[in-house]
Design a protein around this motif. Structure first.
Motif, PDB file in Angstrom:
ATOM      1  N   GLY A 104       0.819  -1.205   0.000  1.00  0.00           N
ATOM      2  CA  GLY A 104       0.000   0.000   0.000  1.00  0.00           C
ATOM      3  C   GLY A 104       0.852   1.254   0.000  1.00  0.00           C
ATOM      4  N   HIS A 105       1.933   1.251   0.788  1.00  0.00           N
ATOM      5  CA  HIS A 105       2.843   2.400   0.779  1.00  0.00           C
ATOM      6  C   HIS A 105       3.543   2.543  -0.569  1.00  0.00           C
ATOM      7  CE1 HIS A 105       2.346   3.222   5.062  1.00  0.00           C
ATOM      8  NE2 HIS A 105       3.091   4.296   4.866  1.00  0.00           N
ATOM      9  N   PHE A 106       4.028   1.430  -1.105  1.00  0.00           N
ATOM     10  CA  PHE A 106       4.672   1.485  -2.418  1.00  0.00           C
ATOM     11  C   PHE A 106       3.714   2.029  -3.466  1.00  0.00           C
ATOM     12  CE2 PHE A 106       4.871  -0.827  -6.509  1.00  0.00           C
ATOM     13  CZ  PHE A 106       5.959  -0.174  -7.048  1.00  0.00           C
ATOM     14  N   SER A 107       2.479   1.547  -3.444  1.00  0.00           N
ATOM     15  CA  SER A 107       1.490   1.948  -4.433  1.00  0.00           C
ATOM     16  C   SER A 107       1.255   3.456  -4.403  1.00  0.00           C
ATOM     17  CB  SER A 107       0.175   1.200  -4.161  1.00  0.00           C
ATOM     18  OG  SER A 107      -0.831   1.568  -5.070  1.00  0.00           O
ATOM     19  N   LEU A 108       1.125   4.004  -3.217  1.00  0.00           N
ATOM     20  CA  LEU A 108       0.889   5.441  -3.084  1.00  0.00           C
ATOM     21  C   LEU A 108       2.126   6.254  -3.445  1.00  0.00           C
ATOM     22  CD1 LEU A 108      -1.269   5.368   0.122  1.00  0.00           C
ATOM     23  CD2 LEU A 108      -1.897   6.568  -1.973  1.00  0.00           C
ATOM     24  N   VAL A 109       3.281   5.830  -2.943  1.00  0.00           N
ATOM     25  CA  VAL A 109       4.519   6.546  -3.246  1.00  0.00           C
ATOM     26  C   VAL A 109       4.755   6.553  -4.755  1.00  0.00           C
ATOM     27  CG1 VAL A 109       7.034   6.509  -2.994  1.00  0.00           C
ATOM     28  CG2 VAL A 109       5.581   6.159  -0.994  1.00  0.00           C
ATOM     29  N   ARG A 110       4.531   5.427  -5.384  1.00  0.00           N
ATOM     30  CA  ARG A 110       4.722   5.328  -6.836  1.00  0.00           C
ATOM     31  C   ARG A 110       3.781   6.267  -7.576  1.00  0.00           C
ATOM     32  NH1 ARG A 110       2.122   1.975 -10.769  1.00  0.00           N
ATOM     33  NH2 ARG A 110       3.483   1.305 -12.474  1.00  0.00           N
ATOM     34  N   ALA A 111       2.505   6.250  -7.203  1.00  0.00           N
ATOM     35  CA  ALA A 111       1.520   7.050  -7.933  1.00  0.00           C
ATOM     36  C   ALA A 111       1.767   8.544  -7.781  1.00  0.00           C
ATOM     37  CB  ALA A 111       0.114   6.700  -7.440  1.00  0.00           C
ATOM     38  N   VAL A 112       1.958   8.995  -6.549  1.00  0.00           N
ATOM     39  CA  VAL A 112       2.090  10.444  -6.343  1.00  0.00           C
ATOM     40  C   VAL A 112       3.457  10.950  -6.802  1.00  0.00           C
ATOM     41  CG1 VAL A 112       2.931  10.432  -3.955  1.00  0.00           C
ATOM     42  CG2 VAL A 112       1.460  12.297  -4.747  1.00  0.00           C
ATOM     43  N   SER A 113       4.501  10.124  -6.654  1.00  0.00           N
ATOM     44  CA  SER A 113       5.828  10.578  -7.105  1.00  0.00           C
ATOM     45  C   SER A 113       5.890  10.651  -8.632  1.00  0.00           C
ATOM     46  CB  SER A 113       6.927   9.662  -6.563  1.00  0.00           C
ATOM     47  OG  SER A 113       6.834   8.351  -7.098  1.00  0.00           O
ATOM     48  N   ARG A 114       5.213   9.755  -9.321  1.00  0.00           N
ATOM     49  CA  ARG A 114       5.141   9.845 -10.782  1.00  0.00           C
ATOM     50  C   ARG A 114       4.513  11.164 -11.210  1.00  0.00           C
ATOM     51  NH1 ARG A 114       3.113   4.221 -13.673  1.00  0.00           N
ATOM     52  NH2 ARG A 114       5.155   3.196 -13.747  1.00  0.00           N
ATOM     53  N   HIS A 115       3.396  11.487 -10.551  1.00  0.00           N
ATOM     54  CA  HIS A 115       2.707  12.741 -10.877  1.00  0.00           C
ATOM     55  C   HIS A 115       3.602  13.944 -10.605  1.00  0.00           C
ATOM     56  CE1 HIS A 115      -0.233  15.963 -10.946  1.00  0.00           C
ATOM     57  NE2 HIS A 115       0.097  16.263  -9.699  1.00  0.00           N
TER      58      HIS A 115
END
Length: 299
Positions: free
Chosen positions: A124-135
Motif C-alpha cells: 500500500g505504501h509502495f502503491s501510493l509513493v509510486r503514484a504520487v511521485s510519478r505525478h
C-alpha cells in the motif's frame, strides 16, 4: 501551517488517520479522505467512515472530499491522485495510515495472514509513493520545479523493531522505513521530501495489546499524534528529509537509522579473510559492553 495545500490522507476513516485529516484541515489544508472501511482484520468494506470524516471536517469549516478504495491497488492509487488533481488542481502532500492486523506466532502464521498484512501496509505504501511521485516528477519537469516542496509521510511503527505475534506487521513496518529512506534519496531532486513516523496511540488496532493496559485516552489518545504529520507536511519542515519521528503521548523522538554499532578490523590483504574461529576469539572485543542477547523470549 498548511494553507493553500491539498493533502491526501489514506486510512482516514477513523483513529490516527481521521485525527490527522481533521488537524490538517484545521491548519488550512483541503483534504482528500481515503478509506476502504474495513474491520481491523481487513474484512468487509464500508464507505461510511470516509464520509464521516469529511462531514466532521466540513462541520468545522474545512474543505474535504471522500475517496473510497484500496491503497494496495496500483490502478486505484493512480486514480486517487488523478481525481485529486482534477478536483483541486494539485497534490501537495500524502500520508498513509491504512492498515490491518492478523496476529499470530510465526510458527502458526499462514500464508493468507502474512500476505494480507504485508499487502496493505508495505505494498500500500509502495502503491501510493509510486503514484504520487510519478505525478510530481512529471509536473516538476514540465514546470521547472514547484513554488513549494511536496511532502510524503510514511507511517511505520515501533513494532518495526520486533514484537512477538506480529512478524507480518513488524516486517511490513520495517520495510516501510527502507522504502522511505530510498524514496527520500530518489525524489529530493524533484522538490519532494519523504519522511516517516512511529505513532503510538490508543486505537482499535492497539487497545487489546498488553502495553496499552491501563492507558487512557487523555494520555495516549489518537488526538495527540497529528502534530507530527502536520509539521512534516508544512514548509516548517523544508530541511527535513529521510527522517523518522516517533510520538507517544507527550514524548517526541527522532528514531535512528540502522548503523554499524561497532567494528573490529583486519587487513585481509596481509592477514587473510575472517574465519569463524577468529570471530569466536575476538567476540568479546567486538561486543565489550554491548548486549547481544536482546530479550528473553519467555516461551
Amino acid at each position: 501551517m498548511l494553507e493553500n495545500t491539498v493533502q491526501i490522507v489514506c486510512g482516514a476513516g477513523g483513529g490516527l488517520g481521521e485525527e490527522t485529516a481533521v488537524a490538517m484541515a484545521d491548519h488550512g489544508a483541503t483534504v482528500v479522505v481515503n478509506d476502504l472501511g474495513v474491520a481491523v482484520d481487513g474484512e468487509g468494506t464500508d464507505p461510511e467512515p470516509a464520509a464521516s470524516t469529511v462531514e466532521r471536517i466540513e462541520e468545522r469549516g474545512g474543505e474535504a472530499m471522500a475517496h473510497f478504495g484500496d491503497v494496495s491497488d496500483l490502478e486505484y492509487t493512480e486514480q486517487l491522485v488523478a481525481d485529486t488533481v482534477d478536483a483541486y488542481g494539485a497534490v501537495h502532500g500524502d500520508i498513509n495510515f491504512a492498515g490491518i492486523l492478523r496476529d499470530s506466532m510465526v510458527f502458526n502464521m499462514d500464508e493468507a495472514e502474512w500476505d494480507a498484512v504485508v499487502n496493505v501496509h508495505l505494498k500500500g505504501h509502495f502503491s501510493l509513493v509510486r503514484a504520487v511521485s510519478r505525478h510530481w516528477r512529471e509536473r516538476s519537469k514540465a514546470e521547472g520545479g514547484f513554488d513549494r516542496q511536496r511532502s510524503l509521510t510514511c507511517v511505520s511503527s515501533g513494532v518495526a523493531a520486533g514484537n512477538a505475534g506480529q512478524s507480518n506487521y513488524s516486517a511490513a513496518k520495517a520495510g516501510i522505513l527502507g522504502l522511505m529512506r530510498t524514496a527520500a534519496r530518489e525524489l529530493h531532486q524533484y522538490d519532494v521530501r519523504v519522511n516517516a513516523m512511529w505513532p503510538t496511540a490508543l486505537t482499535r488496532m492497539t487497545e487489546d495489546l498488553p502495553d496499552m493496559e491501563g492507558v487512557d485516552e487523555d494520555s495516549m489518545g489518537p488526538q495527540l499524534v497529528p502534530a507530527v504529520p502536520v509539521f512534516l507536511a508544512s514548509e516548517a519542515a523544508t530541511d527535513v528529509n529521510g527522517v523518522t519521528l516517533a510520538i507517544a503521548g507527550g514524548n517526541l523522538s527522532i528514531v535512528s537509522d540502522p548503523e554499524r554499532e561497532r567494528t573490529i578490523s583486519k587487513d585481509v590483504a596481509t592477514e587473510g579473510r575472517w574465519t569463524p574461529e577468529e570471530i569466536e576469539t575476538r567476540w568479546d572485543e567486538l561486543t565489550d559492553g554491548f548486549e547481544t542477547m536482546r530479550m528473553d523470549p519467555g516461551y
